[in-house]
Design a protein around this motif. Structure first.
Motif, short mmCIF file in Angstrom:
data_model
loop_
_atom_site.label_atom_id
_atom_site.label_comp_id
_atom_site.label_asym_id
_atom_site.label_seq_id
_atom_site.Cartn_x
_atom_site.Cartn_y
_atom_site.Cartn_z
N ALA A 187 0.84 -1.20 0.00
CA ALA A 187 0.00 0.00 0.00
C ALA A 187 0.87 1.25 0.00
O ALA A 187 0.60 2.21 -0.73
CB ALA A 187 -0.92 -0.01 1.22
N ARG A 188 1.93 1.23 0.80
CA ARG A 188 2.85 2.40 0.81
C ARG A 188 3.48 2.57 -0.57
O ARG A 188 3.61 3.67 -1.08
CB ARG A 188 3.95 2.20 1.85
CG ARG A 188 3.51 2.48 3.26
CD ARG A 188 4.70 2.44 4.18
NE ARG A 188 5.65 3.51 3.90
CZ ARG A 188 6.94 3.47 4.22
NH1 ARG A 188 7.44 2.42 4.81
NH2 ARG A 188 7.72 4.48 3.93
N ASP A 189 3.88 1.44 -1.14
CA ASP A 189 4.52 1.48 -2.45
C ASP A 189 3.59 2.12 -3.48
O ASP A 189 4.04 2.78 -4.40
CB ASP A 189 4.89 0.06 -2.87
CG ASP A 189 5.71 0.02 -4.14
OD1 ASP A 189 6.89 0.37 -4.06
OD2 ASP A 189 5.16 -0.31 -5.20
N LEU A 190 2.27 1.91 -3.29
CA LEU A 190 1.31 2.44 -4.26
C LEU A 190 0.90 3.87 -3.91
O LEU A 190 0.07 4.46 -4.60
CB LEU A 190 0.07 1.55 -4.31
CG LEU A 190 0.32 0.17 -4.92
CD1 LEU A 190 -0.84 -0.76 -4.65
CD2 LEU A 190 0.56 0.30 -6.41
N GLY A 191 1.46 4.42 -2.83
CA GLY A 191 1.22 5.83 -2.56
C GLY A 191 0.37 6.12 -1.33
O GLY A 191 -0.06 7.25 -1.14
N ALA A 192 0.11 5.11 -0.48
CA ALA A 192 -0.73 5.34 0.68
C ALA A 192 0.09 5.94 1.82
O ALA A 192 1.08 5.36 2.25
CB ALA A 192 -1.37 4.03 1.13
N GLY A 193 -0.36 7.10 2.31
CA GLY A 193 0.22 7.69 3.51
C GLY A 193 -0.39 7.03 4.73
O GLY A 193 -1.14 6.06 4.62
N ALA A 196 -4.40 6.87 4.74
CA ALA A 196 -4.93 5.93 3.74
C ALA A 196 -4.57 4.50 4.12
O ALA A 196 -5.36 3.57 3.93
CB ALA A 196 -4.37 6.26 2.37
N ARG A 200 -7.81 2.33 4.37
CA ARG A 200 -8.03 1.48 3.20
C ARG A 200 -7.54 0.06 3.38
O ARG A 200 -7.98 -0.84 2.68
CB ARG A 200 -7.28 2.06 2.00
CG ARG A 200 -7.64 3.49 1.75
CD ARG A 200 -8.28 3.60 0.43
NE ARG A 200 -8.59 4.97 0.15
CZ ARG A 200 -8.37 5.52 -1.02
NH1 ARG A 200 -7.83 4.81 -1.98
NH2 ARG A 200 -8.71 6.76 -1.23
N VAL A 201 -6.56 -0.13 4.28
CA VAL A 201 -5.99 -1.48 4.38
C VAL A 201 -6.15 -2.05 5.79
O VAL A 201 -6.78 -3.08 5.97
CB VAL A 201 -4.50 -1.48 3.96
CG1 VAL A 201 -3.95 -2.89 4.01
CG2 VAL A 201 -4.34 -0.89 2.57
N PRO A 204 -10.08 -2.12 7.18
CA PRO A 204 -10.93 -3.12 6.49
C PRO A 204 -10.48 -4.55 6.77
O PRO A 204 -11.31 -5.44 6.93
CB PRO A 204 -10.75 -2.80 5.01
CG PRO A 204 -10.27 -1.41 4.96
CD PRO A 204 -9.55 -1.12 6.24
#
Lengths: 289, 373
Positions: A187-193, A196, A200-201, A204
Motif C-alpha cells: 500500500a505504501r509502495d502504491l502511494g498510501a500515507g 490511507a 483502506r488497508v 478493512p
C-alpha cells in the motif's frame, strides 16, 4: 477396531456431548423462559398455566422504553470506548516482539482469574467519595473537595469498560496478528500515507475482529446487572437490573421472562443485521469509486 | 542505451552488525531491463527495497533523474514494486486493487475506470475485474500485481522474483510476456531473480551479486562468455574450472600448465607462478576417442587424457561426466551433428578432451572455486 473407526467413534461421542449440553443448558432454559413469558403470574406458585400476552403488552410503557433506551445507550457508549481503547492496545500487542507478546496477552487475561463481581467491588473502593481515586486527586491538588464519582453514569461506564475490555482486545488481536505486513508495504509502495494506510488497508482487514469484539462487548453490556447495581446505585435502571428485580424482588417471573424474551429478540436481530451486512460487503464489487 | 535514469552510488545497508549491502554502484539507463542476479542472501532484494523506499540506506545515494530519492518516503517515490508474494489486497476486487494507486493520486470517475481497464487489458485480465484475488490462479494474481504497478506509470518498475511461485511452463510464458510488456511500455525494469537462465534471457544487462557486492555488471552475453570471477562463472551456467599455474610469459601471451599439458594463452594479466582457474563451458569441450585423435594430429599436444564416468542422454545433447587423468572431473556437452551423428560413448571408455584455441577464460584463483561446476 481400526484407527479411523475409533476416531470416528470419538468424534460422535464429542458431538453428542456438545448437543446434550446445548439442549440441557441452552435450549431448555430458553424455551422455559419463552413459555413462562406467555403464562400468568400466580400468588402461591411463580406461574400459573394460563395463556396470556399481557406480559408483553405491559412492556409498551414509556417507563420501560426509557429503560430499554438507557440500556442500549450505555452499551453503545461502552462498546465505543472499548473499541477506541482496545484497538491501539491490540495493535501494540500484535506489533510487540514475539517474546513480549505472550506476557502482554497474559496481562490482558489476568483479571479473569478473579470473579468479575469481586473486581466490581474493588471499583467501588476506588471510586467512592473517600476512595483511592479521590484521595489521589486531593493529594495532587487537582480538586479541593472529593468528587462525586460513585453512583453516576460515569461510574457505570467505567465499570462496564473495565470488565469488558478484554473481550474487545482479544478478537482484535487475533485479527491483527493475521494481518500480512507485506500488504502495508504494498500500500505504501502504491502511494498510501498513514491515513490511507489505516482507512483502506488496516481497518478493512481487521474489520472481522472489530465486529467480533463489538458483539462480545455490546451484548453482555446490555445484560450485566451487578455493575449498574453496585456502581450506579439505584439511580440507573437497565434491562439487566429490571429482569433481575422481576425475578428476585418483585417475584413476577412471567414479566421478567417477557423482558428477557424482548432482549433475546433484540440481540438476535442485531446479530442477523451484522451477518447480513457482512454478506453484502462480501458480494459488493467496487469500493464505490 | 539511453541516458542514465537511476544512479546508485556507494549504497550500503547494515542490519545491526550484519552488512547486507556493501558500497554498491549502479547506473540504470532509461528504458533498460536490468536484472539483479544472485543467490539468496546476496542483498539483491535489499537493494530493491532501498530503491522502493521500504528500507533506509546506511550510506550512499540513490538519485532518479537528478532527484535525491533517499529523502522521499516510499509513498511519494515515482517507483512501483511487483512483490514476490504479489501482496494483493484480499478485501478488494481486482478492479479496486488496480485502482488503489491512481485513486490515491486523485484520479476519479471515467478517467479512473479507463486507466484500470487499460492496465487490466495489458495483462489480459479485462474480464476478471470483479473477482477477488482469492478467486484467481497464481498466474492471474501475478498479472494483477503487474497491472496494479504499471497503472501508476512508474519511472522505474521493481520486480522482486515475480515468477518464482509459478510452474515451469507458466514461468517461461511470463518471461516472454514481461519482456514484451517492458518494450511496449518503455518503462525501466529492475528485476530480481536467483534464476540465471531467467536473467540471461530477459535482461539488457545483468548485475551478478554476491555477499552484498556486485561481482559483475554486464550484458548477458559477456556475463556468460567472459565472467569476471570464479563466482560469476560458477553461478551463471554450467562451468568447468581447472586449476592451472602460469609457467612463464613471452611475447603476446602466457605459458600455462593445466592438467599436465602446456598451453599458450592470450591474456597477459597474470604473472609467472600465479595460480589461476581455467574456465570452460561444457559446450566448449570436445571429446575424442583414440582413433579420432589419430586422425587429428594437430590436437595431440593440447589433448588431455580422460575416462568417461557418466553418460547422460538429454535429447538434443549428450552430457558426459569425464574424469581427467589429473583427477579433476569436468562436464562436456556434445551435440548431435553431421560430424558425430551417434555420440556413442560408453562408461569407462578412454577419451581425450580438447577445446578450441583461445576459448578458455582465465580467472583469478579462488580457493572456494576448485573442481567442476
Amino acid at each position: 477396531m481400526s484407527g479411523a473407526a475409533r476416531i470416528g467413534g470419538l468424534r460422535n461421542i464429542t458431538l453428542t456431548l456438545i448437543w446434550v449440553w446445548l439442549l440441557l443448558f441452552v435450549l431448555a432454559p430458553t424455551l422455559m423462559v419463552v413459555v413462562a413469558s406467555l403464562l400468568e403470574r400466580g400468588e402461591s406458585q411463580f406461574v400459573i398455566a394460563e395463556f396470556t400476552i399481557d406480559n408483553f403488552l405491559r412492556l409498551f410503557d414509556p417507563l420501560y422504553f426509557q429503560v430499554f433506551w438507557n440500556s442500549i445507550y450505555l452499551a453503545l457508549v461502552t462498546t465505543l470506548i472499548c473499541l477506541l481503547l482496545g484497538y491501539p492496545f491490540a495493535w501494540m500487542i500484535s506489533r510487540a516482539s514475539p517474546r513480549l507478546r505472550p506476557l502482554l496477552l497474559v496481562l490482558v487475561i489476568i483479571p479473569f482469574w478473579t470473579s468479575s463481581l469481586v473486581r466490581t467491588y474493588a471499583m467501588v473502593i476506588i471510586l467512592k467519595a473517600n476512595g483511592l481515586l479521590n484521595a489521589s486527586l486531593l493529594w495532587l491538588g487537582v480538586t479541593d473537595k472529593p468528587l462525586m464519582l460513585l453512583f453516576t453514569e460515569f461510574a457505570v461506564i467505567v465499570g462496564l469498560v473495565y470488565s469488558l475490555l478484554p473481550f474487545m482486545i482479544l478478537p482484535l488481536y487475533a485479527a491483527m496478528e493475521k494481518l500480512d505486513l507485506r500488504l502495508l508495504e504494498a500500500a505504501r509502495d502504491l502511494g498510501a500515507g498513514r491515513v490511507a494506510l489505516f482507512t483502506r488497508v488496516v481497518f478493512p482487514l481487521t474489520l472481522p475482529g472489530v465486529i467480533a469484539g463489538c458483539m462480545l462487548v455490546f451484548l453482555p453490556a446490555l445484560g450485566m446487572f451487578y455493575i449498574p447495581d453496585l456502581l450506579g446505585g439505584a439511580k440507573i435502571l437497565l434491562l439487566g437490573n429490571l429482569i433481575k428485580d422481576q425475578f428476585l424482588a418483585a417475584r413476577d417471573w412471567p414479566f421478567g421472562s417477557a423482558i428477557s424474551v424482548l432482549l433475546l429478540i433484540f440481540m438476535a436481530l442485531f446479530m442477523l443485521l451484522l451477518v447480513w451486512a457482512r454478506r453484502r460487503r462480501a458480494d459488493s464489487g467496487e469500493m464505490g469509486l | 542505451m539511453g541516458e542514465t535514469l537511476l544512479s546508485i552510488q556507494g549504497l550500503s545497508k547494515a542490519f545491526g552488525d550484519c552488512r547486507v549491502l556493501d558500497a554498491v554502484d549502479i547506473d540504470v539507463a532509461s528504458g533498460e531491463f536490468l536484472t539483479l542476479l544472485g543467490p539468496s542472501g546476496c542483498g539483491k532484494t535489499t537493494l530493491l527495497r532501498l530503491i522502493a523506499g521500504l528500507e533506509a540506506p546506511s550510506a550512499g545515494s540513490i538519485t532518479l533523474a537528478d532527484e535525491d530519492l533517499v529523502r522521499i518516503p516510499a509513498e511519494r517515490r515515482p517507483v512501483n514494486t511487483v512483490f514476490q508474494s504479489y501482496a494483493l489486497f484480499p478485501h478488494l476486487t481486482v478492479f479496486d486493487n488496480v485502482a488503489f494507486g491512481p485513486h490515491l493520486h486523485g484520479v476519479r470517475g471515467d478517467e479512473l475506470r479507463q486507466a484500470v481497464a487499460e492496465a487490466l487489458a495489458t495483462v489480459g485480465l479485462a474480464e476478471f475485474a470483479n473477482r477477488k484475488p482469492a478467486q484467481l490462479s497464481g498466474g492471474q494474481q501475478q498479472r494483477v500485481a503487474i497491472a496494479r504497478a504499471v497503472v501508476n506509470k512508474p519511472r522505474v518498475l521493481l520486480l522482486d522474483e515475480p515468477l518464482s511461485a509459478l510452474d515451469y511452463k507458466l514461468r517461461k510464458r511470463m518471461q516472454v510476456e514481461l519482456k514484451q510488456l517492458q518494450r511496449r511500455l518503455g518503462i525501466t525494469f529492475i528485476f530480481v531473480t536467483h534464476d540465471q537462465e531467467e536473467a540471461l534471457s530477459m535482461s539488457d544487462r545483468v548485475a551478478v551479486m554476491n555477499e552484498g557486492r556486485i561481482e559483475q555488471l554486464d550484458t548477458p552475453r559477456r556475463i556468460y562468455e567472459e565472467p569476471a570471477s570464479v563466482f560469476v562463472a560458477r553461478f551463471v551456467g554450467e562451468t568447468n574450472l581447472l586449476p592451472a599455474t602460469v609457467k612463464g610469459r613471452d611475447e603476446g601471451g602466457l605459458l600455462l600448465e593445466v592438467e599436465g599439458i602446456e598451453l599458450k594463452v592470450r591474456p597477459p594479466r597474470f604473472d609467472p607462478d600465479d595460480k589461476v582457474h581455467v574456465m570452460l563451458r561444457p559446450e566448449d569441450l570436445d571429446v575424442w576417442s583414440r582413433e579420432e585423435l589419430e586422425r587429428h594430429p594437430e590436437l595431440k599436444a593440447r589433448a588431455i587424457a580422460a575416462r568417461v564416468e557418466e553418460v547422460i542422454y538429454k535429447g538434443s545433447t549428450v552430457d558426459l561426466l569425464v574424469r581427467l587423468s589429473g583427477g579433476d572431473r569436468v562436464a562436456a556437452s556434445a551435440f548431435f551433428d553431421e560430424e558425430d551423428p551417434t555420440l556413442d560413448y560408453k562408461r569407462d571408455e578412454e577419451v581425450f578432451v580438447t577445446w578450441p584455441k583461445d576459448w578458455e577464460v582465465l580467472l583469478p584463483w579462488d580457493s572456494g572455486g576448485a573442481g567442476a561446476g
